[in-house]
Design an enzyme around this catalytic site. Structure first.
Site, short mmCIF file in Angstrom:
data_model
loop_
_atom_site.label_atom_id
_atom_site.label_comp_id
_atom_site.label_asym_id
_atom_site.label_seq_id
_atom_site.Cartn_x
_atom_site.Cartn_y
_atom_site.Cartn_z
CG HIS A 162 -5.91 -0.77 4.68
ND1 HIS A 162 -6.99 -1.25 5.39
CD2 HIS A 162 -4.93 -0.53 5.60
CE1 HIS A 162 -6.69 -1.30 6.68
NE2 HIS A 162 -5.44 -0.87 6.82
CB SER A 292 -6.85 -8.91 -25.58
OG SER A 292 -7.97 -8.23 -26.12
#
Length: 487
Positions: A162, A292
């Site tokens: 999870h 970036s």
């Protein structure tokens, strides 16, 4: 705003180009779906048909065969385009174009055949050759990941269920989960390749009536014609029954395997992206690569992101053959054609790209053991509490009393982590509590990460030996290719 180039001055940059080919796909796969491969294969199929018909007694001369052989790749694409514009029929346009450079053979080109003789049989050849290109690429990815799994079989890492911290595993064991999925894909691709058959020589509605007429009712010769052409095309078997086309469920079978591969690659690259966020594992990053345009420090997992992006496209393409097969009326309808021109090519091109990219990733994965160890130490104290309880009981303590002591200390430590942003200090609290003094000298052993990984390393060794290395054996001669990406 950009403006179109003046009339007559258009170049490759003035028209849309599929990025699947212009940016990513390998030259081999791009050629496999090229017009030169397609129409060159049509001519070879016409040659096979003529050779087989001649061998079975039809009045076809050696001179005609030789003329066809000499012009297999002498394709005038401009003439073919003009013929198709005039005739509105791509196959007949290329019959006329081939006949133009083979005047002696003009009368026997396409003899007894229908358009799907060249169209469908070429598609099956292209699908076969496409699978032959993908299989060694997939095998190389599995091989690289197997090396990675073996190298890190014993390195403990925090497991996640999870996406919450769970019991420890090892870096290598996690990798075997990726490999297992890819081995299933390899098996499925091999099965699809082995089961692929040739359409063969079947005529307009699949009854072979035109060939039965050519051979004056000789069924044996028609059967032999089908067998000969199938063998010439490199297939062991042809479909015994077809309509005008081979069953479009064949396309479903092939693309479902590729879509399943897409799901595997998406899962693997998503895991790598999540691990990159944790700074535990990174994909290769070039010396001058920019992550970036604004944030100069960033090292984005762009290869894995590309794989996920394209894998989603690959998974959606299975819808095309499903819908196409469902709406084929009787012996065939032509509403399959335009759709298949796009979906079949894009599925193979996309699968080719994600395998090339994943191979590049798997050849340069970087692991940061100290980051992994630090994260383990943040969570391991909580995971070790059951072992501590067992040790206290063995030292003469009461299980329930010890459980309550640890519950209280664990909640205090959790508050430090969650409310104060501090490190997990549960072990410091246990060491400071005299109740645990009988096992203080055992705490280091009880907190050894390798004691929490169970049989992970043994599973890696057995899995690689029994299930991975054997399936890679047929591809050993093609394992040496290293994958460099241009973008």
């Amino acid at each position: 705003m950009a403006t179109p180039a003046p009339a007559g001055e258009e170049d490759a940059f003035s028209r849309y180009r599929s990025p699947l080919v212009s940016r990513y796909a390998s030259p081999d796969m791009a050629f496999n779906f090229s017009e030169r491969k397609k129409f060159g294969t049509w001519r070879r199929l016409w040659l096979y048909l003529a050779q087989a018909e001649k061998s079975l007694g039809l009045p076809i001369t050696d001179e005609q065969i030789q003329e066809m052989e000499a012009n297999l790749d002498n394709i005038d694409f401009k003439m073919a385009a003009e013929e198709e514009k005039r005739l509105r029929h791509d196959v007949m346009a290329h019959v006329h174009t081939f006949a133009h450079c083979c005047p002696k053979a003009a009368g026997i080109i396409h003899l007894g055949a229908t358009s799907c003789y060249v169209g469908d049989n070429t598609d099956l050849i292209v699908l076969r050759d496409g699978l032959d290109l993908l299989l060694p690429k997939l095998a190389r990815v599995i091989s690289r990941l197997a090396n990675f799994a073996e190298k890190y079989a014993n390195l403990p890492t925090l497991g996640f269920t999870h996406y919450q911290p769970a019991q420890l595993t090892t870096v290598g064991k996690r990798c075997t989960l990726w490999i297992q999925d890819l081995c299933m894909d390899l098996h499925n691709l091999e099965r699809a390749r082995a089961e692929l058959r040739f359409r063969g020589v079947k005529g307009t509605t699949g009854t072979q009536a035109s060939f039965l007429q050519l051979f004056e009712g000789d069924h044996d010769k028609v059967e032999e014609l089908d067998r000969l052409v199938t063998a010439m095309a490199g297939f062991k078997r042809a479909y015994i029954v077809t309509g005008q086309t081979y069953s479009r469920k064949v396309d479903i079978e092939v693309l479902s395997v590729l879509a399943s591969l897409g799901a595997s690659v998406h899962k693997i690259c998503t895991d790598i992206r999540l691990l990159a966020n944790l700074k535990e594992i990174e994909e290769p990053f070039e010396k001058e690569q920019i992550g970036s345009s604004a944030m100069a420090y960033k090292r984005n997992p762009m290869r894995s992101e590309r794989c996920c992006s394209l894998a989603r496209h690959l998974m959606t393409l299975i819808l095309d053959p499903l819908q196409t097969a469902s709406v084929q009326w009787f012996e065939r309808t032509l509403d399959d054609s335009a759709n298949r021109r796009v979906s079949l090519a894009e599925a193979f091109l996309t699968a080719d790209i994600i395998l090339s990219t994943l191979q590049n990733i798997s050849e340069g994965l970087v692991v940061y053991p100290k980051v992994i160890a630090r994260r383990i130490q943040q969570e391991l104290p909580f995971m070790s509490t059951e072992n501590i309880i067992m040790a206290i009981v063995k030292a003469g303590g009461n299980r329930q009393d010890c459980h309550e002591k640890i519950r209280v200390l664990s909640q205090q430590a959790a508050a430090v982590v969650k409310q104060e942003g501090g490190d997990n200090d549960l072990m410091a609290r246990i060491r400071a509590d005299p109740y645990f003094s009988p096992i203080h000298d055992q705490l280091e052993t009880l907190l050894e990460p390798t004691s929490f990984t169970g049989r992970a390393s043994q599973q890696v060794t057995r899995f690689l030996k029994e299930e991975v290395y054997p399936v890679l054996t047929p591809y050993q001669s093609k394992m040496g290719v290293k994958m460099e990406l241009t973008l």
